[in-house]
Design a protein around this motif. Structure first.
Motif, mmCIF file in Angstrom:
data_model
loop_
_atom_site.group_PDB
_atom_site.id
_atom_site.type_symbol
_atom_site.label_atom_id
_atom_site.label_comp_id
_atom_site.label_asym_id
_atom_site.label_seq_id
_atom_site.Cartn_x
_atom_site.Cartn_y
_atom_site.Cartn_z
ATOM 1 N N LYS A 2 34.896 31.726 -62.539
ATOM 2 C CA LYS A 2 35.855 32.810 -62.331
ATOM 3 C C LYS A 2 36.082 32.950 -60.834
ATOM 4 C CE LYS A 2 35.755 34.431 -66.643
ATOM 5 N NZ LYS A 2 36.822 34.123 -67.546
ATOM 6 N N ASP A 100 38.106 38.001 -70.573
ATOM 7 C CA ASP A 100 37.588 36.730 -70.067
ATOM 8 C C ASP A 100 38.591 35.588 -70.103
ATOM 9 O OD1 ASP A 100 35.101 37.697 -69.284
ATOM 10 O OD2 ASP A 100 34.363 37.595 -71.341
ATOM 11 N N THR A 144 31.924 34.762 -68.134
ATOM 12 C CA THR A 144 32.449 36.088 -68.457
ATOM 13 C C THR A 144 32.405 36.974 -67.222
ATOM 14 O OG1 THR A 144 30.328 37.070 -69.084
ATOM 15 C CG2 THR A 144 31.529 35.892 -70.809
#
Length: 171
Positions: A2, A100, A144
């Motif tokens: 991420k 997510d 996540t």
């Protein structure tokens, strides 16, 4: 993986003392720096799938200008009232609550909260002050957003308008 890109709003104007802090607009310097930093983000191949902005006029205008730099519509940024002068705890809550499917998120907000948040996430970076239109991009080695924390964070890049080592805007 991420990626979270944190952007402090561009320089705001103090020319109208009747305006509340929330309603202050960008100064001429802010109007110059926001598209410039947007071009630098594009040169770095940044492509956030979500841009969240404080509801403050100066932050939302910064977010809109940066969105235009990516070729996104002016109304692409979403506002999040909690981002107005948010502290690190609030910023964590905003990040952890994201879906997510979003892998690359940008938050446009305010100091001192953004600087404190960066320092909580990047303990070896030691940022004194995120300047106006300053950008800190953080990579998280997680699947996540709920697991995004200091243990999974690493500095992707740091840039600001007066950075002498900035990536060229026309790459």
């Amino acid at each position: 993986m991420k990626r979270l890109t944190l952007v402090r709003h561009a320089k705001s104007s103090w020319s109208d003392p009747r305006l509340s802090d929330h309603d202050r607009e960008l100064s001429q310097r802010g109007e110059r720096d926001a598209p410039r930093m947007g071009r630098r983000l594009c040169a770095r191949k940044a492509r956030p799938s979500l841009i969240l902005s404080s509801t403050a006029v100066r932050a939302l205008e910064t977010a809109r200008i940066i969105a235009l730099s990516f070729g996104y519509p002016r109304d692409f940024p979403q506002t999040e009232r909690a981002l107005y002068h948010a502290d690190p705890g609030t910023l964590f809550d905003v990040v952890w609550s994201r879906d997510d499917t979003c892998r690359d998120m940008m938050i446009v907000g305010h100091n001192p909260g953004l600087t404190w948040f960066v320092n909580e996430l990047l303990t070896d970076f030691a940022l004194d002050n995120l300047p106006t239109t300053g950008i800190v991009a953080i990579a998280f080695d997680v699947e996540t957003w709920q697991k995004a924390d200091a243990a999974s964070a690493s500095l992707d890049f740091y840039d600001y308008p007066k950075n002498p080592a900035a990536v060229p805007e026309d790459v």
